[in-house]
Design a protein around this motif. Structure first.
Motif: not given
Length: 879
Positions: A20-22, A159-160, A27-28, A121-123
């Motif tokens: 979801y955050r990715m 890294i978040e 979108q941002r 951007v990955t998870t």
């Protein structure tokens, strides 16, 4: 071309919101005008994720990969590279690609995108990091087969951490936002327990903290920042190798314990010349103490101890430095400020603590100034110091020509140098005094008098004394350094030999004791441990009843420390007793180092024994966890089928045609029979793990057991090709358990074989063993999964292609091993899996006679005829 940047959303477990955050980040960035595409996102049926996917972001179509007759979809790497977006969103970084893809792992696909200048951007979940794989398995009981090297993630620019409390995640699962409703109950009771989620969350937080520390260190190094930034408490304790180190370490440990998460580091600064150093026995013991307090041990080399100590402290961004109070006397402190005072003055922003201890009142041990010279050389030096100057004076007085006083002084100076080379400092000083008196009496006017008329003569004699003393001191220091170097080389060779004996595979503790005995020519070396119930009396030192022999090398062991010729205490409850000869101070220092290593080896040995004792308990716990998981997975399908059939029979349209009722009844009956088999397997597995499964092994023919196993399968059993030779050796097994194994193997093979390609059962002999091979033509098992196939139970869902390795096969392998056989998976040529059951024959009983109650039953000809006709019938059907 500039390399793209990598941003990783890291989570403690599935469902915390990484994807979801990715997508929100995508979108941002799209709203700011960045060219963003979705390379691959796994929604897993989650409505929120699917809503974001439908919200305008471009999705690169996936490619289809065919593997063993089945079709899978993977990210189309070539399509993403051809599209060349600015940013690509790629889910599940640790995913393993289907064989036949360009790369084995998805992170390798991401590396290609980064090299092409595309930002990714990955998870990622914390359990997929390679360094934490064994820790996660120990916590959750689940083996993570999809791992990624830590270095790949550490190279990420950002890294978040996507954090969520365990309670919130479990509520999210209950609401159906993570898994489907039929999977929520099993997930909450197994992997997603509060304890598991809490531990995984802590692992994620700590890993991110280490990553932040690395970034901070790189920033400070890149900007040449030497001052301490108190972002995290780091306590550095300085060790001199003296006996006061234990007190200083404990004090530093208490300082570090006051702050949650503080680091404790011990450092010893060794002299750069390597000649004079600390006591290795003390350092070895203090290193163990530091590690027991949760700290780390470091050693640096430097000629200036305060500078080296502060360089280390600033390098690790230490906030506090702990030192012991100086052991030097007051006079020495007046002449030189010492390490503690110098370090405090130059520490800057680092707080320095000086810890008092008992050794501070005793001063340093005086250095033996005659070290490096033997007693014979020192006696010879004294003799030469007495005789040499007298002989030289007689020679000079009898010369026909009188020389100047300067020549006489140089002659006596050479004599002093010779005495110093032979006997060291004290004989040289005696020769200097004798030479001064002889020069003044015989060679300085007025002669035969101690009076000196000429000031120039007085200066010459004074220069003689100063130069002779200085030369003697330098010669003595050189001799002492030589002795120290020889002693250090001997110690190094001895320790190297010990390390080599340990690395050759000997027991570490025994190797140490043997090496001590051989190195110092001892009769026996014994490691003794004080019994817990030993009385606290002075006599216990000689009381054999108070001590226990832990290990011994050589002749008969000592039963108490007082029985040996020498004793080296190791802490309060261990002692090393030496028999054969006493030890001098130099030898004792090396033996103390060995004794400290022996205590450490004993500790490691006992830890290994405890781990071995705990191993079976951990295995039982793992079996129970896997058993619950497997049962919940295996029981759900037949229960749901039976319930659905009964509901339809009792529903409003219960008045239905007889054929429909028959089908529903057959479905319910089949489901209940399958359920009964699962319960039987569960009970047998429990008995097998408890060692309570009754076995009655005997010599039996596989050809006799096979028809009964086929009959147990009912109509499905006839969808089986059987290839069995006319003569097969008897195997040593329990007929009932062998029948159960065959039923489970055939049922599993039929479950995953296509309708047009039935399983094949082949019996043969190889290497004195009978092999029963059950081959199916299903989707098969990947190589990585096949290597991980280990009894007694594999958790469900570990085989992505549905190989069906569950409770039945786990029980089969356990039964096979209980009967002395084995069960192993293999690849079926053309696709599928082959299970090979290996059983021992009578020839493999090591010549032992079978039990008296064994019934040697030859194969029934009627059964062989039945199998033969069955095989011919199947062959006719195939043709």
């Amino acid at each position: 071309m500039a390399r793209g940047q990598l941003r990783v959303y890291l989570g403690a477990a599935p469902g915390v919101g990484k994807t979801y955050r990715m997508l929100e980040e995508g979108q941002r960035r799209r709203s700011r005008g960045t060219d963003v595409v979705i390379g691959l996102v796994e929604s897993h049926g989650r409505r929120v994720i699917e809503g974001l996917l439908a919200d305008g972001l471009e999705i690169v179509p996936r490619k289809t990969v065919t593997y063993r007759g089945a079709e899978f979809t993977e990210m189309d790497l070539d399509a993403v590279l051809a599209r060349r977006p600015q940013v690509a969103l790629i889910d599940e970084l640790a995913h393993t690609n289907v064989p036949g893809s360009g790369n084995a792992k998805r992170w390798q696909d991401v590396e290609q995108l980064l090299e092409a200048g595309i930002t990714v951007v990955t998870t990622l979940n914390i359990q997929h990091l390679e360094s934490l794989n064994d820790v996660v398995e120990q916590i959750t009981g689940v083996v993570q087969r999809e791992t990624i090297p830590d270095e790949v993630v550490r190279r990420a620019e950002q890294i978040e951490l996507v954090d969520m409390t365990p309670e919130a995640l479990r509520r999210r699962m209950v609401h159906g936002n993570v898994y489907k409703a039929d999977r929520v109950g099993a997930a909450l009771s197994n992997y997603f327990r509060v304890g598991n989620l809490t531990a995984l969350r802590e692992l994620a937080l700590l890993w991110v903290v280490d990553k932040v520390d690395d970034q901070l260190d790189r920033y400070r190094a890149g900007h040449h920042i030497d001052t301490t930034w108190e972002t995290r408490e780091r306590v550095v304790v300085a060790l001199t190798g003296g006996p006061e180190g234990d007190t200083v370490i404990r004090r530093a440990g208490r300082i570090a314990a006051r702050t949650k998460g503080a680091d404790l580091m011990a450092v010893h600064v060794a002299r750069s010349d390597g000649l004079a150093g600390a006591d290795p026995a003390h350092l070895a013991r203090q290193r163990v103490l530091v590690e027991e307090l949760g700290g780390t041990y470091h050693q640096v080399v430097g000629s200036d101890i305060p500078t080296a100590l502060l360089d280390f402290a600033r390098g690790v961004n230490a906030t506090q430095l702990v030192l012991g109070a100086s052991r030097r006397g007051r006079l020495a402190q007046m002449l030189s400020p010492g390490v503690g005072t110098t370090t405090t003055a130059e520490s800057g922003h680092i707080d320095v603590h000086l810890v008092t201890h008992e050794e501070a009142k005793r001063g340093r041990r005086p250095v033996r100034i005659t070290a490096g010279l033997t007693m014979r050389r020192r006696l010879a030096g004294f003799a030469l110091a007495v005789v040499g100057p007298l002989l030289l004076a007689m020679v000079l007085l009898r010369l026909p020509v009188r020389y100047s006083l300067a020549t006489d002084v140089l002659s006596f100076l050479l004599a002093v140098l010779a005495v110093a080379l032979v006997g060291g400092l004290y004989p040289a000083l005696l020769a200097t005094a004798a030479g001064l008196l002889l020069l003044d009496w015989y060679f300085t006017a007025p002669v035969r008098s101690l009076a000196i008329d000429d000031r120039e003569h007085m200066y010459a004699l004074l220069a003689f004394v100063v130069v002779a003393g200085a030369v003697s001191t330098v010669v003595q220091l050189a001799a002492r350094r030589t002795g120290e170097a020889i002693h250090a080389r001997t110690e190094a060779e001895t320790l190297s030999t010990v390390a080599g004996s340990v690395l050759r595979g000997e027991q570490p503790l025994q190797a140490l004791l043997n090496q001590v005995r051989e190195t110092f020519s001892l009769d026996n070396v014994t490691l003794l441990e004080l019994r817990p119930d030993a009385p606290l009396t002075p006599e216990r030192h000689h009381d054999p009843a108070a001590w226990r022999v832990v290990a011994s090398a050589g002749g008969p062991p000592c039963t108490a420390p007082g029985e040996g010729d020498a004793e080296v205490p190791i802490g309060a409850d261990l002692s090393l007793a030496l028999c054969g000869r006493g030890l001098d101070a130099a030898d004792r220092r090396v033996v103390e180092a060995f004794a400290a290593q022996a205590a450490l080896a004993l500790r490691q040995q006992r830890l290994a024994e405890q781990a071995a004792a705990v191993g079976p308990l951990e295995e039982v716990d793992r079996v129970r966890t896997s058993l619950v998981s497997a049962v919940s997975h295996e029981l759900r399908s037949p229960l749901e089928s039976a319930r659905a059939a009964v509901r339809r029979l009792r529903g409003r349209d219960a008045e239905r045609d007889a054929p429909d009722r028959a089908v529903l009844l057959a479905t319910a009956e089949e489901s209940l029979e399958r359920l009964a088999r699962l319960v039987d397997n569960l009970l047998d597995m429990s008995r097998l793990q408890a060692g309570a499964l009754g076995m009655h092994p005997q010599l039996v023919s596989v050809a006799e057991v096979l028809p009964r196993a086929v009959d147990d399968l009912g109509e499905a059993g006839h969808r089986l090709r059987i290839e069995i030779p006319d003569e097969v050796p008897d195997v040593y097994a329990d007929p009932a358990l062998l029948e159960r194994v065959l039923v489970n193997l055939v049922a599993n093979a039929q479950r995953f074989s296509p309708a047009d390609r039935p399983p094949v059962l082949t019996v043969g002999e190889h290497g004195g063993q009978v092999e029963v091979r059950v081959t199916d033509h299903g989707s098969g098992v990947q190589v990585a999964d096949r290597e991980q196939f280990s009894p007694p139970i594999q958790p469900p869902g570990e085989y992505d292609d549905g190989s069906g390795v569950g409770l039945g096969l786990a029980l089969s392998r356990g039964l096979a091993e209980a009967m002395g056989g084995d069960l192993n998976p293999d690849v079926t040529p053309g696709g599928g899996m082959t299970m090979t059951l290996t059983l021992p024959t009578a020839d493999l009983l090591d010549g032992a006679e079978p039990p008296s109650d064994v019934e040697i039953q030859p194969a029934d000809p009627a059964i062989l005829d039945r199998l033969d006709s069955w095989s011919r019938h199947e062959a006719a059907d195939r043709s």
